[in-house]
Write a protein that holds these residues in place. Structure first.
Motif, PDB file in Angstrom:
ATOM      1  N   ALA A 180      -8.693  -0.039  -5.291  1.00  0.00           N
ATOM      2  CA  ALA A 180      -7.465   0.732  -5.101  1.00  0.00           C
ATOM      3  C   ALA A 180      -7.465   1.969  -6.002  1.00  0.00           C
ATOM      4  O   ALA A 180      -7.090   3.066  -5.569  1.00  0.00           O
ATOM      5  CB  ALA A 180      -6.245  -0.142  -5.385  1.00  0.00           C
ATOM      6  N   ARG A 201     -10.379  -5.734  -6.812  1.00  0.00           N
ATOM      7  CA  ARG A 201      -9.428  -5.120  -5.891  1.00  0.00           C
ATOM      8  C   ARG A 201      -8.685  -3.956  -6.554  1.00  0.00           C
ATOM      9  O   ARG A 201      -8.438  -2.929  -5.921  1.00  0.00           O
ATOM     10  CB  ARG A 201      -8.463  -6.161  -5.356  1.00  0.00           C
ATOM     11  CG  ARG A 201      -9.142  -7.147  -4.394  1.00  0.00           C
ATOM     12  CD  ARG A 201      -8.203  -8.297  -4.036  1.00  0.00           C
ATOM     13  NE  ARG A 201      -8.826  -9.265  -3.157  1.00  0.00           N
ATOM     14  CZ  ARG A 201      -8.726  -9.242  -1.826  1.00  0.00           C
ATOM     15  NH1 ARG A 201      -8.028  -8.297  -1.223  1.00  0.00           N
ATOM     16  NH2 ARG A 201      -9.311 -10.170  -1.102  1.00  0.00           N
ATOM     17  N   GLN A 225      -9.302   5.029  -4.700  1.00  0.00           N
ATOM     18  CA  GLN A 225      -8.560   5.836  -3.731  1.00  0.00           C
ATOM     19  C   GLN A 225      -7.453   6.647  -4.400  1.00  0.00           C
ATOM     20  O   GLN A 225      -7.306   7.839  -4.156  1.00  0.00           O
ATOM     21  CB  GLN A 225      -7.948   4.939  -2.647  1.00  0.00           C
ATOM     22  CG  GLN A 225      -8.961   4.147  -1.866  1.00  0.00           C
ATOM     23  CD  GLN A 225      -9.930   5.040  -1.121  1.00  0.00           C
ATOM     24  OE1 GLN A 225      -9.526   5.899  -0.357  1.00  0.00           O
ATOM     25  NE2 GLN A 225     -11.214   4.858  -1.367  1.00  0.00           N
ATOM     26  N   VAL A 247      -1.726  -6.320  -9.138  1.00  0.00           N
ATOM     27  CA  VAL A 247      -2.714  -6.678  -8.118  1.00  0.00           C
ATOM     28  C   VAL A 247      -2.910  -8.193  -8.085  1.00  0.00           C
ATOM     29  O   VAL A 247      -2.954  -8.802  -7.014  1.00  0.00           O
ATOM     30  CB  VAL A 247      -4.047  -5.935  -8.346  1.00  0.00           C
ATOM     31  CG1 VAL A 247      -5.116  -6.421  -7.378  1.00  0.00           C
ATOM     32  CG2 VAL A 247      -3.836  -4.432  -8.201  1.00  0.00           C
ATOM     33  N   GLY A 298       0.827  -1.209   0.000  1.00  0.00           N
ATOM     34  CA  GLY A 298       0.000   0.000   0.000  1.00  0.00           C
ATOM     35  C   GLY A 298       0.857   1.252   0.000  1.00  0.00           C
ATOM     36  O   GLY A 298       0.661   2.166  -0.815  1.00  0.00           O
ATOM     37  N   ILE A 302      -5.290   1.033   0.824  1.00  0.00           N
ATOM     38  CA  ILE A 302      -4.814   0.327  -0.370  1.00  0.00           C
ATOM     39  C   ILE A 302      -4.303  -1.064   0.034  1.00  0.00           C
ATOM     40  O   ILE A 302      -4.589  -2.070  -0.636  1.00  0.00           O
ATOM     41  CB  ILE A 302      -3.702   1.123  -1.083  1.00  0.00           C
ATOM     42  CG1 ILE A 302      -4.199   2.502  -1.517  1.00  0.00           C
ATOM     43  CG2 ILE A 302      -3.135   0.340  -2.261  1.00  0.00           C
ATOM     44  CD1 ILE A 302      -5.356   2.504  -2.483  1.00  0.00           C
ATOM     45  N   GLN A 303      -3.573  -1.132   1.137  1.00  0.00           N
ATOM     46  CA  GLN A 303      -3.064  -2.411   1.641  1.00  0.00           C
ATOM     47  C   GLN A 303      -4.209  -3.390   1.875  1.00  0.00           C
ATOM     48  O   GLN A 303      -4.157  -4.540   1.454  1.00  0.00           O
ATOM     49  CB  GLN A 303      -2.279  -2.180   2.940  1.00  0.00           C
ATOM     50  CG  GLN A 303      -1.616  -3.421   3.495  1.00  0.00           C
ATOM     51  CD  GLN A 303      -0.385  -3.818   2.696  1.00  0.00           C
ATOM     52  OE1 GLN A 303       0.340  -2.965   2.191  1.00  0.00           O
ATOM     53  NE2 GLN A 303      -0.137  -5.096   2.574  1.00  0.00           N
ATOM     54  N   TYR A 332      -7.297  -3.300   0.627  1.00  0.00           N
ATOM     55  CA  TYR A 332      -7.948  -3.650  -0.636  1.00  0.00           C
ATOM     56  C   TYR A 332      -7.178  -4.736  -1.385  1.00  0.00           C
ATOM     57  O   TYR A 332      -7.771  -5.609  -2.006  1.00  0.00           O
ATOM     58  CB  TYR A 332      -8.061  -2.431  -1.548  1.00  0.00           C
ATOM     59  CG  TYR A 332      -9.129  -1.430  -1.168  1.00  0.00           C
ATOM     60  CD1 TYR A 332     -10.225  -1.765  -0.377  1.00  0.00           C
ATOM     61  CD2 TYR A 332      -9.048  -0.123  -1.632  1.00  0.00           C
ATOM     62  CE1 TYR A 332     -11.185  -0.833  -0.048  1.00  0.00           C
ATOM     63  CE2 TYR A 332     -10.013   0.811  -1.318  1.00  0.00           C
ATOM     64  CZ  TYR A 332     -11.076   0.455  -0.524  1.00  0.00           C
ATOM     65  OH  TYR A 332     -12.035   1.390  -0.211  1.00  0.00           O
ATOM     66  N   LEU A 333      -5.861  -4.679  -1.322  1.00  0.00           N
ATOM     67  CA  LEU A 333      -5.059  -5.595  -2.130  1.00  0.00           C
ATOM     68  C   LEU A 333      -4.735  -6.916  -1.448  1.00  0.00           C
ATOM     69  O   LEU A 333      -4.600  -7.929  -2.126  1.00  0.00           O
ATOM     70  CB  LEU A 333      -3.759  -4.906  -2.560  1.00  0.00           C
ATOM     71  CG  LEU A 333      -3.918  -3.647  -3.407  1.00  0.00           C
ATOM     72  CD1 LEU A 333      -2.554  -3.138  -3.838  1.00  0.00           C
ATOM     73  CD2 LEU A 333      -4.816  -3.879  -4.604  1.00  0.00           C
TER      74      LEU A 333
END
Length: 194
Positions: A145, A141, A148, A128, A82, A180-181, A183-184
């Motif tokens: 990301a 995902r 954002q 991703v 992230g 972000i972290q 989400y991924l």
């Protein structure tokens, strides 16, 4: 056998058109940039722009070819992806007017939206897929990301909202990186009744 004025001159003309188009799209946006203004900036006749690119959409697509220069998924530290990605995108937004022009164009015109779709599908999707728990979820995902990252880019670099502009690089990373972290790399959220 090619002459000095054959392919070399053609390549130089094409490069001059693309450079003028990048600058003009970055300064004026897709809607206000004109073939005539781009030709004037490249010091050529407008018919030459049409000869090389056919129309404004094709010219925009060629001028907005962007390599995000993302590291491969295997080279990214999964525990900190992230922060690495947010920092990478901040560096790219701040150094690349073409990327800003593509974002503006993506908001206002279908050709710009198509470029953003292609960039994210071709360049972000594989990264991703390489870090998320289920590669089948990579498109979802990546979209989360992107919401954002593109949202911050729009607020900070296009709309120039003072609170977004006033954040330091480290503050932007601190705010966005955990989201972000998650989400991924986080497990898919459990949804009641699903």
């Amino acid at each position: 056998m090619t002459t000095e004025t054959g392919p070399r001159r053609s390549d130089a003309t094409r490069a001059a058109i693309l450079e003028a188009a990048r600058v003009r799209f970055a300064e004026d946006g897709y809607e206000r940039a004109t073939i005539r203004a781009i030709a004037r900036d490249a010091d050529i006749d407008p018919s030459m722009v049409m000869r090389y690119f056919g129309n404004k959409e094709r010219l925009f697509a060629a001028a907005s070819e962007i390599d995000l220069r993302l590291p491969s998924a295997g080279a990214l530290p999964t525990r900190h992806i992230g922060a690495v990605l947010v920092g990478h995108f901040l560096d790219r937004w701040e150094a690349d007017d073409v990327l800003n022009a593509v974002l503006r164009g993506g908001v206002t015109h279908p050709a710009g939206a198509e470029r953003i779709h292609a960039i994210f599908k071709e360049q972000i999707g594989p990264v991703v897929a390489g870090v998320c728990p289920d590669p089948a979820e990579a498109p979802t995902r990546a979209a989360l990301a992107a919401s954002q990252i593109l949202g911050m880019a729009l607020a900070r670099y296009v709309l120039k909202l003072p609170p977004a502009v006033d954040l330091t690089r480290d503050e932007v990373i601190a705010w966005l990186a955990p989201t972000i972290q998650r989400y991924l790399t986080a497990e898919r959220p459990h949804i009641e009744g699903a």
